[in-house]
Enzyme design. Structure first.
Site, PDB file in Angstrom:
ATOM      1  N   ASN A 127       2.225   5.404   8.832  1.00 29.71           N
ATOM      2  CA  ASN A 127       3.454   5.056   8.115  1.00 29.71           C
ATOM      3  C   ASN A 127       3.916   6.353   7.449  1.00 29.71           C
ATOM      4  OD1 ASN A 127       5.459   4.147   6.441  1.00 29.71           O
ATOM      5  ND2 ASN A 127       4.090   3.058   5.037  1.00 29.71           N
ATOM      6  N   LYS A 187       6.602   7.022   5.920  1.00 33.33           N
ATOM      7  CA  LYS A 187       7.409   6.858   4.701  1.00 33.33           C
ATOM      8  C   LYS A 187       8.620   7.784   4.757  1.00 33.33           C
ATOM      9  CE  LYS A 187       3.259   5.382   2.378  1.00 33.33           C
ATOM     10  NZ  LYS A 187       2.556   5.122   1.140  1.00 33.33           N
ATOM     11  N   HIS A 230       6.288  -3.803   3.019  1.00 31.12           N
ATOM     12  CA  HIS A 230       5.495  -2.742   2.394  1.00 31.12           C
ATOM     13  C   HIS A 230       5.666  -2.797   0.882  1.00 31.12           C
ATOM     14  CE1 HIS A 230       3.964   1.132   1.204  1.00 31.12           C
ATOM     15  NE2 HIS A 230       3.273   1.101   2.326  1.00 31.12           N
ATOM     16  N   GLU A 284       5.958  -0.611  -1.315  1.00 31.44           N
ATOM     17  CA  GLU A 284       6.988   0.267  -1.898  1.00 31.44           C
ATOM     18  C   GLU A 284       8.359  -0.389  -1.793  1.00 31.44           C
ATOM     19  OE1 GLU A 284       5.906   3.738   0.323  1.00 31.44           O
ATOM     20  OE2 GLU A 284       4.032   3.813  -0.817  1.00 31.44           O
ATOM     21  N   GLU A 338      -2.914  -4.241   2.089  1.00 28.55           N
ATOM     22  CA  GLU A 338      -2.750  -2.971   1.379  1.00 28.55           C
ATOM     23  C   GLU A 338      -2.755  -3.193  -0.133  1.00 28.55           C
ATOM     24  OE1 GLU A 338      -0.919   0.244   4.066  1.00 28.55           O
ATOM     25  OE2 GLU A 338       0.666  -0.644   2.882  1.00 28.55           O
ATOM     26  N   GLY A 386      -1.648   5.707  -1.792  1.00 26.64           N
ATOM     27  CA  GLY A 386      -1.228   7.036  -2.228  1.00 26.64           C
ATOM     28  C   GLY A 386      -1.942   7.520  -3.474  1.00 26.64           C
ATOM     29  N   SER A 439      -4.961   4.730   1.120  1.00 25.35           N
ATOM     30  CA  SER A 439      -5.809   5.926   1.055  1.00 25.35           C
ATOM     31  C   SER A 439      -6.914   5.928   2.115  1.00 25.35           C
ATOM     32  CB  SER A 439      -6.396   6.118  -0.344  1.00 25.35           C
ATOM     33  OG  SER A 439      -5.358   6.267  -1.295  1.00 25.35           O
TER      34      SER A 439
HETATM   35  P1  PGA Z   1      -1.642   5.907   1.942  1.00 22.01           P
HETATM   36  O1  PGA Z   1      -0.462   4.883   2.286  1.00 22.01           O
HETATM   37  O2  PGA Z   1      -2.519   5.986   3.139  1.00 22.01           O
HETATM   38  O3  PGA Z   1      -0.938   7.202   1.629  1.00 22.01           O
HETATM   39  O4  PGA Z   1      -2.358   5.342   0.752  1.00 22.01           O
HETATM   40  C1  PGA Z   1      -0.711   3.719   3.013  1.00 22.01           C
HETATM   41  C2  PGA Z   1       0.543   2.926   3.142  1.00 22.01           C
HETATM   42  O5  PGA Z   1       1.329   2.891   2.183  1.00 22.01           O
HETATM   43  O6  PGA Z   1       0.800   2.305   4.191  1.00 22.01           O
END
Ligand code: PGA
Length: 256
Positions: free
Chosen positions: A13, A15, A98, A100, A170, A176, A216
């Site tokens: 992903n 982003k 997601h 976010e 998630e 992140g 992460s």
């Molecule tokens: P990350 O993001 O691996 O940077 O924690 C995962 C995601 O948001 O899908």
């Protein structure tokens, strides 16, 4: 073993990262790095990179996805992108729900459901994200919350369409942050998600559904997470932006 019968899917992903030019360079590095993968490899890129990504990934084992989709088919929705527009480009996957988007763009369980249906009805494979935030984990409501998110996201999705659904667990506090869920925590919630899928669609669908962990995940922890019986893959943010790190996770999925 059920796990062996399920498709392991490692999805990046990206982003809001990489211009189309920068994305092209990353894909050039990724193609040889994941060529031998024994799992499904997906990159979900910004809309602006999709044309380039589809073009470059033709004839390779990399599948291309978008990071969001609007739920209406067409019309006066300035700035939005429909599922048909994605399909027409050759895009195969889309992420819905997601955290976010839930956090910053007023996404609700209901709009996640509408986007999921729009994607499936257009023929896309949909990666539906669910997960609790830190306060919810500390309150002990993780399982109830994730069950509810899963149920609402899947309202109106048929058992046949479930073949095109991946659910990504998630935990928001792990995204992140470098703070990965332990493999046991990931397993516990992925198993709870499989249970709710079983209640909705029956055992056979539950056993066949790919459930990812995201938050992460990196080259150091992927093998342990992916070794758990109900963790069938990963949705990868930060580590998907480096070809060697993403390839290492793909390798862990291939071996696990
Ligand atoms: P990350 O993001 O691996 O940077 O924690 C995962 C995601 O948001 O899908």
């Amino acid at each position: 073993m059920d796990k062996q019968n399920r498709k392991a899917v490692i999805a990046g992903n990206w982003k809001m990262n990489k211009t189309a030019t920068e994305g092209a360079a990353l894909i050039d590095e990724l193609i040889p790095a994941v060529a031998g993968a024994g799992c499904e490899v997906v990159i979900c890129t910004p809309y602006t990179t999709l044309v380039t990504a589809v073009e470059k990934c033709k004839g390779t084992n990399i599948h291309v996805g978008a990071e969001n989709v609007h739920f209406e088919k067409s019309g006066a929705f300035t700035g939005e992108i429909s599922a048909d527009m994605l399909v027409d480009l050759g895009v195969e996957y889309v992420i819905t729900g997601h955290s976010e988007r839930r956090q910053y763009f007023a996404e609700t369980d209901e709009t996640v459901n509408k986007r999921t249906l729009a994607g499936l009805n257009a023929g896309l494979k949909v990666i539906v994200c669910v997960g609790e935030n830190l306060a919810q984990r500390e309150q002990g409501v993780t399982e109830e919350l994730v069950r509810l998110q899963t149920k609402i996201a899947l309202q109106g999705v048929t058992a046949e369409q479930m073949a095109n659904v991946i659910i990504a667990y998630e935990p928001v506090w792990a995204i992140g942050t470098g703070r990965t869920a332990t493999a046991e925590q990931a397993q516990e919630v992925c198993a709870a998600i499989r249970k709710v899928v079983g209640e909705l669609y029956g055992e056979a669908v539950a056993k066949a559904t790919t459930i990812q962990y995201g938050g992460s995940m990196n080259d150091g922890n992927a093998a342990e997470l992916l070794g758990k019986p109900d963790v069938d893959g990963g949705l990868i943010g930060g580590a998907a932006l480096k070809a060697d790190k993403f390839a290492a996770i793909v390798k862990a999925a291939t071996e696990g």
